[in-house]
Motif scaffolding. Structure first.
Motif, PDB file in Angstrom:
ATOM      1  N   ASN A 193       0.849  -1.187   0.000  1.00  0.00           N
ATOM      2  CA  ASN A 193       0.000   0.000   0.000  1.00  0.00           C
ATOM      3  C   ASN A 193       0.891   1.245   0.000  1.00  0.00           C
ATOM      4  O   ASN A 193       2.084   1.154  -0.295  1.00  0.00           O
ATOM      5  N   ASN A 194       0.325   2.377   0.327  1.00  0.00           N
ATOM      6  CA  ASN A 194       1.129   3.608   0.254  1.00  0.00           C
ATOM      7  C   ASN A 194       2.184   3.683   1.344  1.00  0.00           C
ATOM      8  O   ASN A 194       3.119   4.478   1.245  1.00  0.00           O
ATOM      9  N   CYS A 247      -7.210   0.008 -13.814  1.00  0.00           N
ATOM     10  CA  CYS A 247      -7.376   1.470 -13.827  1.00  0.00           C
ATOM     11  C   CYS A 247      -7.900   2.027 -15.147  1.00  0.00           C
ATOM     12  O   CYS A 247      -8.552   3.071 -15.155  1.00  0.00           O
ATOM     13  N   SER A 307      -9.211   6.534  -7.984  1.00  0.00           N
ATOM     14  CA  SER A 307      -8.064   6.846  -7.116  1.00  0.00           C
ATOM     15  C   SER A 307      -7.135   7.864  -7.768  1.00  0.00           C
ATOM     16  O   SER A 307      -6.587   8.746  -7.101  1.00  0.00           O
ATOM     17  N   HIS A 308      -6.971   7.756  -9.085  1.00  0.00           N
ATOM     18  CA  HIS A 308      -6.116   8.700  -9.822  1.00  0.00           C
ATOM     19  C   HIS A 308      -6.734  10.098  -9.898  1.00  0.00           C
ATOM     20  O   HIS A 308      -6.029  11.077 -10.132  1.00  0.00           O
ATOM     21  N   ARG A 350      -7.209  11.258  -5.354  1.00  0.00           N
ATOM     22  CA  ARG A 350      -5.994  11.493  -4.546  1.00  0.00           C
ATOM     23  C   ARG A 350      -5.337  12.851  -4.844  1.00  0.00           C
ATOM     24  O   ARG A 350      -5.043  13.606  -3.922  1.00  0.00           O
ATOM     25  N   PRO A 398      -1.793   6.676  -6.312  1.00  0.00           N
ATOM     26  CA  PRO A 398      -2.106   5.354  -5.764  1.00  0.00           C
ATOM     27  C   PRO A 398      -0.905   4.415  -5.830  1.00  0.00           C
ATOM     28  O   PRO A 398       0.088   4.684  -6.518  1.00  0.00           O
ATOM     29  N   SER A 426      -9.064   5.464   5.248  1.00  0.00           N
ATOM     30  CA  SER A 426      -7.919   4.927   4.511  1.00  0.00           C
ATOM     31  C   SER A 426      -6.965   4.166   5.426  1.00  0.00           C
ATOM     32  O   SER A 426      -6.233   3.299   4.976  1.00  0.00           O
ATOM     33  N   HIS A 485     -13.549   8.333   3.623  1.00  0.00           N
ATOM     34  CA  HIS A 485     -14.222   8.210   2.316  1.00  0.00           C
ATOM     35  C   HIS A 485     -15.705   7.896   2.461  1.00  0.00           C
ATOM     36  O   HIS A 485     -16.093   7.109   3.326  1.00  0.00           O
TER      37      HIS A 485
END
Length: 411
Positions: A80-81, A131, A140-141, A144, A156, A294, A303
């Motif tokens: 993940n991030n 995507c 998400s693109h 974010r 993402p 998140s 969210h």
């Protein structure tokens, strides 16, 4: 209560362990302290690319999967991030195979053009499928970068754009590996039917010789406070209009984190949750709606997303959500409603502790994000949240000026 053991190797690798004799299996979970937030903004998607490269053969073992399957084991990974997580399970009599495999790919991968080309192709295909070719795949693109202007959460995990993966070179990939995939940047969690003494012996034997590396100190830009609502409307070839809303929330180690998590469950966890009861069943404004956090280490997002019912505009749907948020800002949540959500958290944790692999993942995560003993305090922290705290958090977080709204229209 779990009995948790800890050991730190001279190269900086942190080992956490908990024995569980009710299973004949052992789980190894290796968590690397690297995610999409650590990438160069011009070379995104690397942490996710590595999730694939790590299965493409290491310096002494050309094929990762074959020996593990012969030993009766299974494995997987996710990114993940914030982090990259690898885990395997193996019968206790073959546990050394697991230590051998994981240590070799921490030592070094078998870096070659062919492996890179294969895995790059796999990741690019995944990017296209998830995507570009899937309805709502680019949410998400879109959302974010609307929410984050400074912090690297603005892209993402899969990467900002396809070309970043397509153009990844062997040198860039090597440099990323040796910067982040280090014993002193990792936590090894071992659970299941294995003693602490045996775990320490095998960890020292296989991971001990790996040299520590120069891991850069993380110095990410802080996201400035959002001072006005941000909106975007897009039209796509999708079956239904969709509403996506987000609000800024605190980081993972902030006391209000538990309040945000509870608020998301009050709104949307189960049939009796507020959004489902009021907006789906009673008013029939949505066909489906969800609220979630998140859960990121740095300041994250709260969210809300949903598909309006036939004949309901995105504007009407959004207004209905805002009314529900306003109720959270003005009225105290009833004790029985709050208690029900807290009970759910507690039962989830208790059931989670029954699974040795879940325990391994959690041990690694809590050790990375503070200390492993914090894991035992989670239920108490949820229990400590009051109705007053929830109302205050809602008042601070759910103002129009800090909202991010995406109207996703069917063309």
């Amino acid at each position: 209560m779990l009995k948790i053991n800890r050991h730190v190797l001279s190269n900086g690798l942190r080992l956490v362990h908990s024995q569980d004799d009710s299973t004949q299996m052992v789980a190894l979970n290796v968590l690397y302290n690297v995610g999409a937030r650590d990438e160069n903004p011009e070379h995104t998607g690397f942490a996710h690319l590595f999730e694939h490269l790590m299965f493409g053969g290491s310096v002494n073992i050309p094929d990762y999967d074959a020996p593990l399957q012969l030993a009766g084991g299974e494995n997987n990974a996710w990114t993940n991030n914030d982090i990259t997580n690898y885990y395997l399970t193996v019968p206790k009599q073959n546990v050394e195979t697991g230590f051998w495999l994981e240590s070799d790919r921490m030592l070094s991968l078998d870096f070659n053009e062919r492996s890179l080309e294969v895995q790059r192709g796999v990741v690019m295909e995944e990017f296209k499928q998830r995507c570009l070719n899937q309805p709502y795949g680019d949410v998400s693109h879109l959302l974010r970068p609307l929410a984050y202007k400074e912090h690297p959460y603005q892209w993402p995990t899969i990467g900002k754009e396809l070309s970043h993966i397509a153009n990844a070179t062997l040198d860039q990939v090597k440099e990323f590996f040796f910067r982040f995939y280090a014993p002193n940047n990792a936590v090894l969690a071992v659970t299941g039917n294995i003693s602490f003494e045996e775990t320490v012996r095998l960890t020292e034997k296989w991971f001990g010789p790996i040299p520590r590396r120069e891991v850069p100190v993380r110095n990410l830009p802080q996201e400035p406070r959002q001072m006005g609502e941000r909106r975007l409307t897009v039209e796509r070839n999708v079956p239904l209009d969709s509403l996506f809303m987000a609000y800024h929330m605190c980081e993972r180690n902030h006391p209000d984190y538990y309040a945000f998590d509870i608020l998301s469950d009050i709104l949307s966890n189960g049939r009796s949750s507020r959004l489902n009861q009021r907006l789906v069943q009673q008013k029939q404004l949505f066909s489906s709606i969800d609220a979630y956090i998140s859960g990121s280490i740095d300041a994250g997002l709260f969210h809300i997303s949903g598909k309006p019912a036939a004949g309901v505009s995105l504007e009407q749907a959004e207004e209905a959500v805002c009314e529900e948020l306003k109720i959270l800002q003005t009225e105290l949540i009833a004790e029985h409603e709050l208690e029900k959500v807290k009970n759910k958290f507690e039962s989830t944790q208790i059931f989670g502790y029954m699974n040795y692999l879940n325990v391994a993942t959690n041990l690694a995560w809590f050790e990375l994000n503070g200390q492993v003993e914090d894991m035992e305090q989670e239920v108490e922290r949820y229990r400590a949240v009051t109705a007053e705290q929830l109302r205050t958090v809602a008042q601070q977080a759910f103002g129009r000026e800090s909202g991010v709204v995406l109207h996703y229209k069917s063309s």
